[in-house]
Design an enzyme around this catalytic site. Structure first.
Site, PDB file in Angstrom:
ATOM      1  N   LYS A  70       0.801  -1.224   0.000  1.00  0.00           N
ATOM      2  CA  LYS A  70       0.000   0.000   0.000  1.00  0.00           C
ATOM      3  C   LYS A  70       0.839   1.283   0.000  1.00  0.00           C
ATOM      4  CE  LYS A  70      -4.416  -1.468   1.964  1.00  0.00           C
ATOM      5  NZ  LYS A  70      -5.443  -1.122   2.972  1.00  0.00           N
ATOM      6  N   ASN A  91      -4.919   2.044  -1.849  1.00  0.00           N
ATOM      7  CA  ASN A  91      -5.505   0.706  -1.921  1.00  0.00           C
ATOM      8  C   ASN A  91      -6.241   0.462  -3.237  1.00  0.00           C
ATOM      9  OD1 ASN A  91      -7.819   2.322  -1.483  1.00  0.00           O
ATOM     10  ND2 ASN A  91      -8.858   0.679  -0.405  1.00  0.00           N
ATOM     11  N   ASP A 107     -10.105   3.580   1.749  1.00  0.00           N
ATOM     12  CA  ASP A 107     -10.301   2.967   3.070  1.00  0.00           C
ATOM     13  C   ASP A 107     -11.094   3.878   4.004  1.00  0.00           C
ATOM     14  OD1 ASP A 107      -9.118   0.490   2.663  1.00  0.00           O
ATOM     15  OD2 ASP A 107      -7.115   1.192   3.203  1.00  0.00           O
ATOM     16  N   GLY A 245     -16.232  -5.190  11.242  1.00  0.00           N
ATOM     17  CA  GLY A 245     -15.326  -4.640  10.244  1.00  0.00           C
ATOM     18  C   GLY A 245     -15.592  -5.063   8.818  1.00  0.00           C
TER      19      GLY A 245
END
Length: 277
Positions: A70, A91, A107, A245
């Site tokens: 990343k 990402n 993200d 998550g």
């Protein structure tokens, strides 16, 4: 798009076999009736640039980037979005028609959308957020929370110097606490976020005192294996609003899919089920 040119996308990492992105993306392609494929690509760091330069000629329109690439991909991309620059990692890669490689970070977007969906009563301006961890995921979370209007972020990390480095990049609204004080941060937080890998299957447990969590506090864990970490189980028992998550994984994938395949997918129960298959 014609039948003679089917767009390809994928996810690059090392390792990458565990990724849930392929089944999610294939679910969306099928649901929307689109032609295209999404492929997991195991690429070692020393081969990353060569692979990225080669993929457009093979019909790839873009790729997701995961650990450990990343940060490295930022040095390879021809164009980097402001939010990826702020976070210091990317990402999502877009292979543009002009031949340039564009790096973005979705993200933070995925984190906020998951939070809004799982805890619709949460108001960013209502009070401080406690953030555990200071890695790349934490940078995305902190950037998105500050942008949303959270007045203060209490940040802690097992290595304090890393937390201090993050705080210096984001300004005075981020206050650093020693890891041994992590439990104390929870007393005043209206939102608690675990961005570390602690609590993940195969990792050590998150050993932070949780008795400071109050009823109604929103608690979310970026870990999604297991879906209900010890943090979330304990928080739920204490009357907190918990958000797992997995939704972040789903929502962060939306902008890339739309850019690559031309239609915006929906994050719903069917998408969650596809990711968990």
């Amino acid at each position: 798009m014609t039948d003679t040119k089917i767009p390809l996308a994928g996810v690059i990492g090392a390792p990458v076999a565990h990724s849930k992105s392929p089944q999610l993306q294939h679910h969306w392609l099928k649901t929307l009736g689109l032609k295209g494929y999404y492929i997991p690509l195991h690429v070692e760091p020393e081969n990353l640039e060569q692979v990225l330069r080669t993929l457009p000629g093979m019909g790839f329109v873009g790729v997701n980037i995961t650990i450990p690439h990343k940060e490295a991909v930022m040095q390879i991309a021809d164009l980097v979005t402001d939010r990826a620059t702020l976070i210091g990692a990317a990402n999502t890669i877009i292979f543009r028609k002009d031949g340039k490689i564009q790096a973005d970070n979705t993200d933070g977007y995925g984190f906020l959308e998951n939070l809004k969906s799982g805890a619709p009563g949460w108001v960013p301006q209502s009070g401080p957020a406690a953030v555990l961890g200071a890695g790349g995921a934490a940078r995305a979370v902190v950037a998105s929370l500050l942008d949303a209007g959270v007045p203060e972020i209490m940040l802690t990390n097992r290595t304090r110097v890393r937390a201090e480095r993050l705080a210096s990049d984001f300004g005075s609204r981020v206050q650093v606490y020693d890891w041994v004080q992590a439990g104390n941060m929870l007393d005043d937080a209206v939102l608690t976020v675990n961005t570390t890998s602690l609590g993940m299957i195969g990792k050590s447990e998150l050993r932070v005192p949780l008795d400071g969590l109050r009823r109604g506090t929103v608690v979310t864990d970026l870990v999604y294996t297991p879906l209900k970490t010890r943090l979330l189980v304990t928080a739920e028992e204490q009357g907190c609003v918990v958000v797992d998550g997995l939704g972040m994984l789903l929502h962060q994938a939306v902008p890339g899919f739309e850019r690559w395949f031309g239609q915006r997918p929906v994050v719903d129960s069917a998408a969650r089920a596809a990711a968990l298959r």
